[in-house]
Structures are given as structure tokens and as C-alpha cells.
Design a protein around this motif. Structure first.
Motif, short mmCIF file in Angstrom:
data_model
loop_
_atom_site.label_atom_id
_atom_site.label_comp_id
_atom_site.label_asym_id
_atom_site.label_seq_id
_atom_site.Cartn_x
_atom_site.Cartn_y
_atom_site.Cartn_z
N ARG A 180 0.82 -1.21 0.00
CA ARG A 180 0.00 0.00 0.00
C ARG A 180 0.85 1.26 0.00
NH1 ARG A 180 -5.37 -0.04 1.64
NH2 ARG A 180 -6.31 -2.09 1.95
N SER A 182 4.01 5.29 -6.73
CA SER A 182 3.43 5.55 -8.05
C SER A 182 3.14 4.23 -8.76
CB SER A 182 4.36 6.42 -8.90
OG SER A 182 5.61 5.77 -9.10
N ASP A 211 -9.52 1.32 -17.09
CA ASP A 211 -10.04 2.56 -16.50
C ASP A 211 -11.54 2.53 -16.34
OD1 ASP A 211 -10.16 2.53 -19.32
OD2 ASP A 211 -10.33 4.72 -19.42
N LEU A 225 -8.88 0.18 -12.28
CA LEU A 225 -8.14 1.40 -11.97
C LEU A 225 -8.71 2.08 -10.73
CD1 LEU A 225 -6.03 3.61 -12.83
CD2 LEU A 225 -7.94 4.70 -14.07
N GLN A 226 -10.03 2.23 -10.69
CA GLN A 226 -10.66 2.88 -9.56
C GLN A 226 -10.46 2.06 -8.29
OE1 GLN A 226 -11.93 5.91 -9.43
NE2 GLN A 226 -12.30 5.64 -7.23
N ILE A 258 -8.02 0.03 -7.60
CA ILE A 258 -6.61 0.15 -7.19
C ILE A 258 -6.39 1.48 -6.48
CG2 ILE A 258 -4.27 0.48 -8.09
CD1 ILE A 258 -5.02 -1.66 -10.23
N LYS A 259 -6.98 2.53 -6.99
CA LYS A 259 -6.84 3.84 -6.33
C LYS A 259 -7.40 3.81 -4.92
CE LYS A 259 -6.91 6.86 -10.42
NZ LYS A 259 -7.66 7.92 -11.15
N GLU A 260 -8.51 3.12 -4.76
CA GLU A 260 -9.13 3.06 -3.43
C GLU A 260 -8.27 2.28 -2.43
OE1 GLU A 260 -13.01 1.50 -4.10
OE2 GLU A 260 -13.74 3.31 -5.14
N PRO A 263 -4.54 4.75 -1.48
CA PRO A 263 -4.91 6.17 -1.51
C PRO A 263 -3.72 7.12 -1.48
CG PRO A 263 -5.34 5.21 0.64
CD PRO A 263 -5.00 4.08 -0.25
N GLN A 268 0.30 7.78 -6.37
CA GLN A 268 -0.10 8.43 -7.61
C GLN A 268 -0.40 7.32 -8.62
OE1 GLN A 268 3.02 10.46 -9.68
NE2 GLN A 268 1.63 11.59 -11.03
N VAL A 269 -1.66 7.18 -9.00
CA VAL A 269 -2.08 6.11 -9.90
C VAL A 269 -2.58 6.75 -11.19
CG1 VAL A 269 -3.56 4.09 -10.21
CG2 VAL A 269 -2.76 4.70 -7.92
N ARG A 270 -1.96 6.38 -12.29
CA ARG A 270 -2.38 6.93 -13.57
C ARG A 270 -2.70 5.80 -14.53
NH1 ARG A 270 2.85 8.94 -17.03
NH2 ARG A 270 1.15 9.27 -18.51
#
Length: 773
Positions: free
Chosen positions: A393, A397, A406, A449-450, A452-454, A457, A460-462
């Protein structure tokens, strides 16, 4: 798991109560006590389903009987009945006798609504059946079936065309994702569990496609040629297990021919085996567009013509009435067809608990949890060099590349397509090909993607779409972790042209791996794919088609929120040349249109040439083929890594009346470990091992467990002229983590025995074995 299953069943809509029916014949009633009203035999729940069905048949007119043996295909039906809704099929009921309308829906992975015939109607989408099979957990298969059945019932459907279970003989079969892999025991047990789950809702489930529907391109013209004994010990054995253990109310016959005869007019399959040997009492329905005759099909054992508008003629309508009148189809045979349909309807519980007349509420949130649990259990960790996974976690990046990650996760195409809760972020119609009329390239609205972002937190996830390998490589070079999502879309009605990832994805993976040594590849595929880049990528995850909560499931596995616990239900080759057929048969040998008629319209197959496909591997399907041909696959059947550190010790084996293995396992890791030890047996007179049992267990860090695996005696037998025989002698038992990696093995002596077909597993079978002289 039990709590999950119970919560599912609680969501099923309350059943309605049939109105009182007219009793047309006093003879079809139970003898009443003096002064009481006679109960019709078909209403007497103390009677067997067959007895009740027989009484109904005796009370029916000829017209009523004929109405039950052929059904409409709603999209093509002219002047449809007022109560028909857009779906796969409709068979009118007989209200005066309480016989319900049969409303049929495709439902391999959820209640289907492929091209949105029913505007706005959504359903919960399970992961592909290969994903369910990868869980090696019949309880999860049951929960998935129960969920689908509950939603179907709430939508007023009562016959589900679920239960797909053809063995994987060719890796590019477009429908492999709907099936449970290459092994007859795993396929049979998982299909049986799913069927039981569906029918727990008092509706009809099928098993399909009986049999050897092993290719999609040219499925209407293929003639599957196979040795009869090999057929018994492979594909038919899978169906035998599913039918004996699952008790489906219906069996669906396939499009293709088997050893010369169409599956839906194959007397050997439908009468000699299914009825005569397995004592199956339910009904045989055709696949949609799979009927080519009246008299031959009816006399061979087909009970119901499905989706009649897709056949070249309505064979079981007026032509059947004429054939019965002329004696070419005996009147007793028509009665038998109707009796079997009604036996299935009664045995499933549908007759006594009819579906509601209008749609009922559905707890989609609870059902989504089922879909997610199945997806998580089926995700397979194939490679994890340097313990790249689970992701920390604390990663600063992360770049997510390709696969439309995405917006969602890929779904397989065809009749199993579910329009899932949450919407469809991508839907691409086909412009040509056999699947164009009913398949679209579709994604479920579950963004990896979403998710993974959650779970990260602070990172930096692009996202980079992967269309430009150079740009993707540059983005990967700038990130701590690169995750490439690679996809392979497959669909009913056409096979994959090759096992390579399409659209230049191999080049994309190579470019990203060269730029970032911490690259993870997540595969969303309908089956095995080639991996020429495997040695350059430290971590590879097979996520299959992960269903409507696939994005969340993938992210949770990547970050170790749950263990990577799936095991391959299907072998992955190093190269296509390793397989029994190194390329799709019709694509290789037929005319330019993949066999000029190979993808012909339904109903026209009788006008086309027949293309024989010889299955020279016989019963040595999948991992047994690799063993017989002394080859090593890239990843073997049963393979899968865990985040824990399981260690096996003290393996033991026993024989005599039954075969058994035991082993102690300890988790030496700091994370939970999922273990799936598998028991294989090599039967005297054979050279290749076969799966005879397995166990699945999750161990906490430091936990030790003693596991016992009983061999299913059905897999220890050989088919002979006298039926199934388990010869007395020495059997090699192998305890392994997969079909290649052995924990321990030993020769044990088994007493042997024999028994009839259609037998159930476990102590029932063992107790009924009689020793051979």
C-alpha cells in the motif's frame, strides 16, 4: 459459505399458490375417504414425480400434449402470446391442470439479456465458469447457481439454460469460458453444484451441451469422431457425474454430430446411455436450431424442440402430429416425451411452487457480493518472482496500462452475456461473423483502476491506454509498479483464430517489462493464451472474465486483501504445437469462410457438408494428453500460487475397499495460505493419471491442518462391455499440488468392484460396490 448460501435463498421471491384446477378424469385421482373430495394424483406430493407426471399425461388431450413438446423463440415469433416476454424461449402451459408456462432464459453466468431485448433489465453477472472452476469449491458453485436461480425466479423465468460443462479439448474453443475446464471430475462436480443451486429456487436447470460440443466454429456441421470407450471415460463421464449428483430437470443436446448422428437425434446418447444406463427421468430439450428431423429425433429420445423458429421447420408441431397419427412415431412415445417434461417440472419443485406472475424485488447488493467472492476465489497467481505481489500500500506511483481497465472488465460473448447491474461502459457490435446477431464485445462497469486507487490512496495512480507501446513504456519507466491488463475476447459461435493475445498486446507487454522490472500482467481471457514474454515479467495473474465485481476482486487480490487462491482448471501450453490439434480444424482445412458453411445459419446445417473431427487423444484430455505425449505445459492443470507458505508432511495412503490419502499441511508464511492438495490415480491398464479427489483449505499464518481426500470411485473405474469395472490390483496414488508437482505417491492395492451407470459419489457408491469374482 453456509451463511452466504442461506442469505441467497432468502432473496428468492415468495412463491404464489396455484388456483384450484379442474379435474378432467376421475380415474386420475387418489381414492378418497368417504365424504371427502378426491385429490388428483398429480397434486399428491406423497407420490413420485414420475407417478404424478403419468397421471397428468393421462388427463391431457392430444392437442395439450403436442403443445408441450415444442417451444417458441420470442425474438422470431409472429403473433406472440400476450403473456410472452422477450427471452430465449416460451412453452405454453395447461392452466386447467396447473401445468405452468415455461419461460426460458439463457443463464450460464446470470440471467441473460444479450442485446437488451428487455429494455433496462439488468442482472448480476458472475465471473466465467472457468473462474468458478478455478475456485475448486463446489460450495461457491452452488452459491452462484442459487443466486442466478433467485434472480430468474424474481424475473418470472422458470427454466434456465445453465449448466454448460463440455470438456476443453481445444484451447481456442470460443465457449470454453462458459465451461468448467478439462477434467471430468472437476467439471461434473462443479456443474452438479451449480445445478443444485439453481434448482433450490424451485425452477428447472439444464446440463449442456450433450455431448462433445468442443468447437464453436462450424458447430452445426462438425462430426465429433471418438472411440466409444474413450467417450465414456471422458466427456460422458463428466455428464454422468453432473446428472447423478446434480439431478438436473433437463438435459440439452448439442448442435454437432457424434460418430455420425446429430446429438439431438442420437439414439445411443439419448436413449441407450441417458435413459437405459443412467436411468435419467427428466427431459431432453434441443439446443436452439439443433433439430433436423421429426421421426428420427423423436424416436431417438429428443423430448422437446426448443426455439422452433430457428429450425428449418417446426418438426415437433404438425409434422409430429401427422407422424403420431400414421404410427411412424408411436403414441406411447409422445406420451413418454410429455411425461418426461412434466417429471422434470415436478421434480424441480416448479409445479408445486410456480413462479410469480409479476417481477419481484431483488437484493442486487447481496448478489454482487456472491459474484465478487466467486471472482476472488478463482483468480490464479501464475508467477510471482521476487514476491512482487501482493502490492504494498506504500507504493508511491503505479501505472495501469491497457485492457480498458479505466472503465471496466471484459465479458465473454454470446448467449451467456449478462447486462449487468451498474451499466455497460463499452459495448461494440460485431459487423460480421456467426455471432454478429447476438454477441457484442462488452465490458462490465467495474474499473480495476478505480479499485486500485481506493486500495492505495497515498499513491499516484495513472492510466495509459496501451495503444502506443512506446508511450506505455515511458509511463512504466516513471512508475514504481506497472500493471498491464491484457485481454482476449471470445464468444459463442466462433473460435479464437489463435492462442496469441490479439492487437499487438505481446509487444506492449515486452515494451513495458523492458522499461520496468516490477511489471505485473493481469490476464482477462476466455482460456489459455500463449506467453512469449513470461520470463521477462515477474508477476502474472489470470483473472479470466471476472464478472460485474471483477475490478474490485482483482484489486483485492493484487493488494493481498484476500489470498491468491485459484487453481487452473485447464492447462496452459507453451506453444500450440503441443496440443492434439495445433490449430482450429475448420479454419485450417475449410474454404475461405472458415469452412463455407462452418458458421452457417441455424436450421440450414442439413444442406451443408459434414466436417469430421477425430479426437485422437480419446480420454486423455488436457493434463492427461501432456502426460501421454510426455510434454510439459507452461502451467499445468491444478496449478496456482498462494501468498502464504504451505508445507506438506506425513503423507499417507490406504487401499482395500476404497482409496484414500491424507497429509498434514502447515502455513509457514505471514499471510493466509490457500491449499488445494489434489489426489490423482493411475488405474491398472492405463498409463496416465486422472484426478480422483481434492481438498481446499485456508490456513492462518502458523496454522497446521490434517487433510483427508477420499478418491471418487467413479474415476477409478474403466468402461467395459459389462459396464463400469474397477479392476482389483495395484493403483498408483499421487498426492500433488497440481498435475505436475508431486507431494508423495504410493502403490496401493484395491479390492475392485463393479456397479451400474448413473451412480452417485461417496459412501453410497462405495457401499454398493460388489466384489468381482
Amino acid at each position: 459459505m453456509a451463511g452466504l448460501t442461506l442469505s441467497l435463498l432468502a432473496t428468492a421471491a415468495p412463491v404464489s399458490v396455484l388456483a384450484k384446477t379442474i379435474v378432467p378424469q376421475a380415474a386420475a385421482t387418489s381414492s378418497p375417504a368417504q365424504g371427502t373430495v378426491a385429490m388428483p394424483i398429480w397434486r399428491d406430493t406423497a407420490r413420485t414425480p414420475a407417478e404424478r407426471a403419468d397421471a397428468l399425461v393421462k388427463a391431457m388431450s392430444l392437442e395439450e400434449k403436442l403443445s408441450l413438446v415444442h417451444g417458441l423463440f420470442p425474438p422470431n415469433t409472429k403473433n406472440p402470446p400476450a403473456d410472452m416476454i422477450p427471452s430465449a424461449g416460451y412453452v405454453p402451459g395447461v392452466p386447467r391442470l396447473g401445468i405452468p408456462i415455461l419461460r426460458e432464459s439463457d443463464a450460464s453466468l446470470g440471467v441473460a439479456n444479450q442485446v437488451e431485448q428487455r429494455k433496462g433489465d439488468v442482472a448480476t453477472a458472475l465471473p466465467s465458469a472457468l473462474s468458478t472452476a478455478a475456485g475448486f469449491d463446489p460450495d461457491l458453485a452452488y452459491a452462484g447457481g442459487a443466486m442466478i436461480g433467485a434472480e430468474a425466479r424474481a424475473k418470472t423465468f422458470n427454466v434456465l439454460l445453465a449448466g454448460g460443462m463440455n470438456l476443453t479439448r481445444d484451447a481456442w474453443n470460443g465457449r470454453n469460458f462458459e465451461y468448467y475446464g478439462e477434467d471430468p471430475l472437476l467439471s461434473g462436480k462443479m456443474a452438479a453444484a451449480s445445478v443444485r443451486g439453481v434448482q433450490s429456487n424451485n425452477i428447472v436447470a439444464t446440463v449442456k451441451h450433450f455431448a462433445l460440443n468442443s468447437q464453436e466454429t462450424g458447430r452445426m456441421v462438425l462430426d465429433a469422431r471418438i472411440d466409444p470407450v474413450a467417450l465414456r471415460e471422458s466427456d460422458l463421464l463428466a455428464f454422468e457425474i453432473a446428472i447423478a449428483d446434480g439431478k438436473p430437470a433437463s438435459v440439452m443436446c448439442a448442435y454437432n454430430r457424434i460418430n455420425g448422428d446429430y446429438a439431438c437425434e442420437n439414439k445411443f446418447l439419448l436413449t441407450d446411455v441417458l435413459r437405459g444406463e443412467w436411468n435419467y427421468t427428466g427431459f431432453v430439450m434441443s439446443d436452439w436450431g439443433a433439430v433436423h428431423s421429426t421421426e428420427k429425433a423423436a424416436n431417438a429420445g429428443l423430448d422437446q424442440e426448443s426455439g422452433q423458429e430457428l429450425d428449418s421447420s417446426i418438426f415437433f408441431g404438425k409434422p409430429l402430429a401427422d407422424a403420431v397419427a400414421a404410427g411412424r412415431v408411436p403414441a406411447e412415445r409422445l406420451d413418454e416425451m410429455v411425461r418426461r417434461i412434466l417429471t422434470g417440472v415436478i421434480a424441480s419443485g416448479l409445479y408445486d411452487h410456480p413462479t410469480p406472475v409479476s417481477a419481484q424485488p431483488i437484493d442486487y447488493d447481496a448478489h454482487a457480493q456472491v459474484a465478487q467472492k466467486v471472482a476472488e476465489a478463482g483468480i490464479v497467481l501464475l508467477r510471482n518472482e521476487g514476491d512482487i505481489l501482493p502490492l504494498a500500500r506504500e507504493a508511491k506511483s503505479i501505472v495501469v496500462i491497457g485492457g480498458h481497465a479505466d472503465v471496466g472488465v471484459l465479458s465473454g460473448g454470446g448467449s451467456s452475456q449478462v447486462r449487468s447491474v451498474g451499466g455497460v461502459p463499452i459495448e461494440i457490435p460485431l459487423t460480421s461473423g456467426a455471432a454478429a446477431s447476438f454477441a457484442r464485445v462488452t465490458y462490465h462497469n467495474s474499473s480495476p483502476l478505480q479499485a486500485i486507487k481506493e486500495l492505495a490512496p497515498g499513491a499516484q495512480v495513472r492510466f495509459v491506454d496501451g495503444s502506443d507501446p512506446a508511450a506505455a513504456a515511458q509511463a512504466a519507466k516513471e512508475a514504481d509498479i506497472a500493471i498491464v491488463f491484457a485481454t482476449q475476447w471470445q464468444t459463442e459461435a466462433q473460435d479464437a483464430p489463435s492462442l496469441s493475445l490479439p492487437d499487438g498486446q505481446d509487444a506492449l507487454i515486452n515494451a513495458v517489462a523492458a522499461a520496468n522490472k516490477r511489471t505485473v500482467v493481469v490476464l482477462e481471457t476466455g482460456g489459455p493464451v500463449l506467453m512469449p514474454w513470461i520470463q521477462r515479467v515477474p508477476a502474472v495473474v489470470e483473472a479470466w472474465y471476472p464478472g460485474q465485481r471483477g475490478g474490485q476482486a482483482i484489486a483485492r487480490v493484487l493488494f493481498g486483501e484476500v489470498d491468491a487462491s485459484g487453481r487452473l482448471p485447464i492447462s496452459f501450453p507453451v506453444a500450440a504445437a503441443q496440443l492434439p490439434r495445433s490449430k482450429p480444424v475448420l479454419a485450417a482445412t475449410g474454404p475461405a469462410d472458415n469452412g463455407a458453411g462452418a458458421n452457417a445459419a441455424m436450421g440450414d446445417a442439413a444442406k451443408l457438408p459434414t466436417y469430421p473431427v477425430t479426437y485422437q487423444e480419446g480420454a486423455d484430455v488436457g493434463y492427461r494428453w501432456y502426460a501421454a505425449s510426455k510434454q510439459k505445459p507452461l502451467f499445468p492443470f491444478g496449478y496456482g500460487l498462494s501468498y502464504g507458505r504451505p508445507a506438506f508432511a506425513n503423507a499417507g495412503f490406504s487401499g482395500g475397499a476404497a482409496a484414500r490419502a491424507s497429509v498434514d499441511v502447515r502455513n509457514d508464511g505471514k499471510r493466509p495460505a490457500t491449499v488445494v492438495p489434489q489426489l490423482y490415480a493411475t488405474v491398472p491398464g492405463t498409463a496416465t493419471p486422472r484426478l480422483v479427489g481434492w481438498s481446499r483449505r485456508v490456513l492462518k499464518p502458523g496454522e497446521t491442518a490434517s487433510l483427508t481426500i477420499d478418491a471418487d470411485p467413479r474415476l477409478l473405474a474403466r468402461w467395459t462391455a459389462q459396464g463400469w469395472q474397477m479392476p482389483p490390483g495395484d493403483y498408483k496414488l499421487t498426492l500433488a499440488t497440481d498435475a505436475e508437482h508431486v507431494i508423495a505417491e504410493k502403490l496401493v492395492h484395491l479390492d475392485g468392484g463393479h456397479w451400474p451407470s448413473g451412480r452417485q459419489s461417496g459412501s453410497i457408491v462405495t457401499a454398493t460396490i460388489t466384489k468381482s469374482n
